[in-house]
Design a protein around this motif. Structure first.
Motif, PDB file in Angstrom:
ATOM      1  N   TYR A  26      22.284 -33.143 -10.718  1.00  0.00           N
ATOM      2  CA  TYR A  26      23.488 -33.503  -9.984  1.00  0.00           C
ATOM      3  C   TYR A  26      24.650 -33.795 -10.919  1.00  0.00           C
ATOM      4  CZ  TYR A  26      20.562 -34.064  -5.825  1.00  0.00           C
ATOM      5  OH  TYR A  26      19.711 -33.866  -4.780  1.00  0.00           O
ATOM      6  N   CYS A  27      24.376 -34.420 -12.045  1.00  0.00           N
ATOM      7  CA  CYS A  27      25.433 -34.793 -12.977  1.00  0.00           C
ATOM      8  C   CYS A  27      25.428 -33.790 -14.120  1.00  0.00           C
ATOM      9  CB  CYS A  27      25.217 -36.211 -13.481  1.00  0.00           C
ATOM     10  SG  CYS A  27      25.140 -37.405 -12.140  1.00  0.00           S
ATOM     11  N   ASN A  61      14.999 -39.860  -8.880  1.00  0.00           N
ATOM     12  CA  ASN A  61      16.234 -40.602  -8.692  1.00  0.00           C
ATOM     13  C   ASN A  61      16.403 -41.627  -9.805  1.00  0.00           C
ATOM     14  OD1 ASN A  61      18.531 -41.859  -7.710  1.00  0.00           O
ATOM     15  ND2 ASN A  61      17.430 -43.071  -6.191  1.00  0.00           N
ATOM     16  N   ARG A  96      23.264 -40.221 -11.174  1.00  0.00           N
ATOM     17  CA  ARG A  96      24.549 -40.819 -10.839  1.00  0.00           C
ATOM     18  C   ARG A  96      24.628 -42.244 -11.409  1.00  0.00           C
ATOM     19  NH1 ARG A  96      28.368 -39.835  -6.980  1.00  0.00           N
ATOM     20  NH2 ARG A  96      27.048 -38.225  -6.049  1.00  0.00           N
ATOM     21  N   ASN A 132      18.656 -36.924 -10.031  1.00  0.00           N
ATOM     22  CA  ASN A 132      19.920 -37.604  -9.764  1.00  0.00           C
ATOM     23  C   ASN A 132      20.161 -38.663 -10.838  1.00  0.00           C
ATOM     24  OD1 ASN A 132      22.153 -38.916  -8.763  1.00  0.00           O
ATOM     25  ND2 ASN A 132      21.204 -39.597  -6.862  1.00  0.00           N
ATOM     26  N   LYS A 172      19.494 -43.101 -10.296  1.00  0.00           N
ATOM     27  CA  LYS A 172      20.815 -43.655 -10.010  1.00  0.00           C
ATOM     28  C   LYS A 172      20.950 -45.057 -10.593  1.00  0.00           C
ATOM     29  CE  LYS A 172      23.973 -44.814  -6.233  1.00  0.00           C
ATOM     30  NZ  LYS A 172      24.171 -44.859  -4.758  1.00  0.00           N
ATOM     31  N   GLU A 185      15.761 -46.006  -9.416  1.00  0.00           N
ATOM     32  CA  GLU A 185      17.098 -46.536  -9.186  1.00  0.00           C
ATOM     33  C   GLU A 185      17.247 -47.942  -9.782  1.00  0.00           C
ATOM     34  OE1 GLU A 185      20.312 -47.171  -5.536  1.00  0.00           O
ATOM     35  OE2 GLU A 185      18.464 -46.022  -5.217  1.00  0.00           O
ATOM     36  N   CYS A 189      29.584 -39.212 -11.558  1.00  0.00           N
ATOM     37  CA  CYS A 189      29.427 -38.062 -10.669  1.00  0.00           C
ATOM     38  C   CYS A 189      30.422 -38.148  -9.518  1.00  0.00           C
ATOM     39  CB  CYS A 189      28.014 -38.028 -10.115  1.00  0.00           C
ATOM     40  SG  CYS A 189      26.748 -37.952 -11.396  1.00  0.00           S
ATOM     41  N   GLU A 248      13.633 -33.771  -8.567  1.00  0.00           N
ATOM     42  CA  GLU A 248      14.272 -34.609  -7.549  1.00  0.00           C
ATOM     43  C   GLU A 248      14.030 -36.101  -7.779  1.00  0.00           C
ATOM     44  OE1 GLU A 248      13.787 -33.275  -3.498  1.00  0.00           O
ATOM     45  OE2 GLU A 248      13.466 -31.212  -4.145  1.00  0.00           O
TER      46      GLU A 248
END
Length: 226
Positions: free
Chosen positions: A203-204, A162, A184, A182, A164, A144, A226, A160
């Motif tokens: 996710y996106c 991340n 995002r 993810n 972000k 992130e 997203c 999974e």
């Protein structure tokens, strides 16, 4: 009249003396302290530049705020070790075991993590420009807001993971497993996800599987919303 002097033989000049064999550098004074849960700062070891920790067992070791740039951690065991704000630029972590390691805000540009185990590692806010994660296990790793432009994630496991708000411009995810990752608000301009797996579960979903400018095609990737 005197006879002429005999001709001087055309002999090559003498060879220079052979150089003395170079001696290996002396061991770093802090290298003997390598052990699980060691706190380098409290032992006065803030400069670990180029120190060789290959194969060392350093579970839970604290490298926080130290300079371990270009150090060698190949094959080291670093489970839950902390590199908070450490300078590990150019360090080699190839095949290291680093599950749940903390690299928060670490400076790790050009570092090599290829084939390393970084399951659930925290690399949030880390500086990872041109870092290599080829074939690494980054399942549930946290990137992130990391700055990771032009990094190499080819064939990595990123289930999974991340990303972000991460800066991934120019990075390569070719052949990586992105199931459940993810992205995002991530920046993915000129990011290569050719042949990446798990894209349908990302996710996106506007992360496009196409070639980009760096591979001669047109750049169609854009900031993900997203």
């Amino acid at each position: 009249a005197l006879p002429p002097p005999p001709p001087v033989p055309n002999t090559p000049p003498p060879s220079p003396p052979s150089p003395l064999p170079s001696r290996p550098p002396p061991p770093h004074p802090c290298a003997s302290l390598a052990r699980p849960h060691v706190n380098w700062a409290s032992n006065g070891c803030m400069n670990l530049h180029k120190v060789d920790f290959s194969g060392a067992i350093l579970n839970g070791a604290l490298f926080e705020d130290v300079d371990a740039s270009r150090a060698y951690f190949e094959g080291a065991i670093l489970e839950e070790a902390s590199f908070l704000r450490a300078n590990i630029s150019g360090a080699i972590f190839e095949t290291a075991r680093m599950p749940k390691a903390k690299l928060i805000s670490a400076h790790a540009s050009v570092a090599v993590f290829s084939r390393a185990n970084l399951i659930e590692a925290d690399l949030s806010h880390a500086h990872l420009a041109h870092a290599e994660f080829v074939e690494s296990d980054l399942t549930k790793a946290n990137f992130e807001h990391a700055a990771a432009p032009s990094s190499d994630f080819r064939h990595a496991s990123l289930l999974e993971a991340n990303f972000k708000g991460a800066d991934l411009r120019g990075s390569i995810f070719e052949g990586a497993d992105l199931t459940g990752a993810n992205f995002r608000d991530a920046l993915v301009y000129e990011t290569d996800v050719l042949f990446a797996r798990g894209l349908s579960a990302v996710y996106c979903l506007n992360l496009r599987q196409d070639r980009t400018n760096k591979r001669g095609g047109s750049s169609r990737s854009r900031k993900i919303n997203c």
